[in-house]
Design an enzyme around this catalytic site. Sequence first.
Site, PDB file in Angstrom:
ATOM      1  N   ASP A 518       0.862  -1.187   0.000  1.00  0.00           N
ATOM      2  CA  ASP A 518       0.000   0.000   0.000  1.00  0.00           C
ATOM      3  C   ASP A 518       0.901   1.240   0.000  1.00  0.00           C
ATOM      4  O   ASP A 518       2.124   1.144   0.163  1.00  0.00           O
ATOM      5  CB  ASP A 518      -0.880  -0.029   1.252  1.00  0.00           C
ATOM      6  CG  ASP A 518      -2.079   0.904   1.159  1.00  0.00           C
ATOM      7  OD1 ASP A 518      -2.240   1.574   0.129  1.00  0.00           O
ATOM      8  OD2 ASP A 518      -2.849   0.949   2.141  1.00  0.00           O
ATOM      9  N   GLU A 521       2.681   5.061  -3.984  1.00  0.00           N
ATOM     10  CA  GLU A 521       2.635   6.011  -5.108  1.00  0.00           C
ATOM     11  C   GLU A 521       3.943   6.784  -5.324  1.00  0.00           C
ATOM     12  O   GLU A 521       4.202   7.115  -6.505  1.00  0.00           O
ATOM     13  CB  GLU A 521       1.472   6.995  -4.899  1.00  0.00           C
ATOM     14  CG  GLU A 521       0.109   6.375  -4.982  1.00  0.00           C
ATOM     15  CD  GLU A 521      -0.258   5.556  -3.741  1.00  0.00           C
ATOM     16  OE1 GLU A 521      -1.034   4.605  -3.873  1.00  0.00           O
ATOM     17  OE2 GLU A 521       0.255   5.867  -2.653  1.00  0.00           O
ATOM     18  N   ASP A 594      -8.945   3.761  -2.138  1.00  0.00           N
ATOM     19  CA  ASP A 594      -9.790   4.118  -0.989  1.00  0.00           C
ATOM     20  C   ASP A 594     -11.131   4.687  -1.438  1.00  0.00           C
ATOM     21  O   ASP A 594     -11.382   5.898  -1.384  1.00  0.00           O
ATOM     22  CB  ASP A 594      -9.046   5.122  -0.105  1.00  0.00           C
ATOM     23  CG  ASP A 594      -7.786   4.530   0.488  1.00  0.00           C
ATOM     24  OD1 ASP A 594      -7.642   3.292   0.466  1.00  0.00           O
ATOM     25  OD2 ASP A 594      -6.937   5.295   0.962  1.00  0.00           O
TER      26      ASP A 594
END
Length: 762
Positions: A518, A521, A594
């Site tokens: 997770d 990015e 999300d």
Amino acid sequence: MKLYAILLFLFFINSVFSWKKDEFRNCNQTPFCKRARSRKPGACSLIATDVSISDGDLTAKLIPKDKVQENLDNQEIPIVKPLVLAISAYQDGVLRLKIDEDQSLSPRKKRFEVPDVIVPEFLNKKLWLQKLKSEKSEDGLGILSVIYLSDGYEGVIRHDPFEVFVRESGKNGKKVLSLNSNGLFDFEQLREKKEENEDWEERFRSHTDTRPYGPQSISFDVAFYDADFVYGIPEHATSLALKPTRGPGVEDSEPYRLFNLDVFEYIADSPFGLYGSIPFMISHGKSRGSSGFFWLNAAEMQIDVLGTGWNDEFSSVLMLPSDQKRVDTLWMSEAGVVDAFFFVGPGPKDVVRQYASVTGTPAMPQLFAIAYHQCRWNYRDEEDVYNVDAKFDEHDIPYDVLWLDIEHTDGKRYFTWDRLLFPNPEEMQKKLAAKGRHMVTIVDPHIKRDESYYIHKEASQKGYYVRDATGKDFDGWCWPGSSSYLDVANPEIRSWWAEKFSYENYVGSTPSLYIWNDMNEPSVFNGPEVSMPRDALHHDDVEHRELHNAYGYYFHMATSDGLVKRGDGKDRPFVLSRAIFPGSQRYGAIWTGDNSAEWDHLRVSVPMVLTLGLTGISFSGADVGGFFGNPDTELLVRWYQVGAYYPFFRGHAHHDTKRREPWLFGERNTQLMREAIHTRYMFLPYFYTLFREANMSGVPVVRPLWMEFPDDEQTFSNDEAFLVGNSLLVQGIYTELSTYPCIFLEISHGTTLEPELHTREE
């Protein structure tokens, strides 16, 4: 000081969890995007010179037309540095175009070219060009140089004005794809500062980007001929068929942004960039079929889809075919080089297969990975895990994987366990494995800056972190507080990271434990746009701006390689990633991030998953029920009914939400969710077969209707219904208080979809 640090961290967390539009840049606040959008059609004055065949490629130099004579008069010191162009042909109708600065003229640095994305097998399919054919253009005023591409297709470069296109074979062959037909190509070359007051810095909110090499953006137009719609370029929460962003009758809109960001509760139906970036677009139309265009570039990108008539006032200076309709697009990037691929199709499956030949096909998952996954931030402790596991059995609801989020660790230090909550992690995993079940733990790229933490200590000593613009280890804030980020663009560091997944290094792990990446990015809570500064430095002093969109890809790659090494190459890994880039399909699954417990987010999940499939990422899904918020019972049931057909099927929720395991909503609703999950298990052999097909060909597991019915115009913009393979038609329900069931329909090969099947009622 400790109290101050805690308060500061809580401030950053609160900022991240209060998503506001003005916290992220729009095109007008992004100088390269604003400059590119301001250019008028026909503004490019480049012409192609010295066109020839060299080492099996068509090569040329690009130089402004008005500077050609000046350079001839001053041959020792070129007034304008030419760009170097190369066109290569590959088997199966793939044309590759590369444009870069001329390295022989000593630019300040080598522009970044993205490594480790193109699969080696593709490079072996290169056709060795030997013959260059010349002919006059249709207007008789220009010269065309033509090469063989494949049976029925040719690659063409027009010299003046410069244009590259693919056409059907023959002098009067119809165009399929073209670059710079509208004259919007622009390439900002690296240069030295000549004036002390020349300000290259860019500022957004409280952040300053130093930009030591000045503006270095690239932009150009791409036209898709005989196309009705264009699709692709994820990741955005929007329709499957991309809506125009500029042109007559189009409200002022942002371009589709490709910049990997940690976006909290993203907005449905928006061109705003999300967690991943795949700059691959596919077109489709009834008259010709499909074609595709892919730009291998890891810098921020913005893409306009230009509505019909956007360039009418410039038609007199443009020489576009009048007998072919087309969809025009404008591609803009902050940095990099032109490394572009044209795919001729002509069918939609041909295009995705051609794209997969460049970036690879999806990895073949294990059977358990395509079954149902149960996740929550966070299952509290071992007792909670055992209780949830037992309840699935008690209620006759199958599942295969139970997940643990960040709270299972010792103080957000990855590869550790909170021994008060999880005192016997190996025994816990073995008890679930005895039932044929697996577990997943989370491992993110931010490393807690704690001298007692062995991962940080070793990474710091070896110089394995991304550096800030001054050369020091970059220090940002994420879940552990003060954190540094591994420079996974470096193959040496990826190899080191992969070793951390061995049973010896990851104490408490077993063969039934897999991994979740997770925040890759990368997410930096106190960074510009919740990410890393663009002037941060990576391996070989590559700026972060140049490889930002590939950072998560390299982290995903290293993690997947770690699980392969852990199993001595005998165990197919399962790694879920949030960030994506071309090639991510080779390393595992992704999810759409999300989302929220809202009907709009259920609705938009379908085109998001379909788009990912079209662009190579077959193994994808959305959090069933929505990550944020508490879904009403009807929404949760409807989401399970649709989610049972996602390639990746997982229920997940934020720690602030109410518990929502399927047995908590009354017997009737439990029955409906149980039936949805049982349906998935009934179809597991079919799904597994489709994953193997994707692994062999690149054709996605779930497909838009037009992929199987390419002549049915009513399917071209339909993204409520979808196909699982070529035999299941699924229509979800996306509105409250509907009395219609979520249906699937078995269809036989050769079936024609009648119009009445497109209605919601049917």
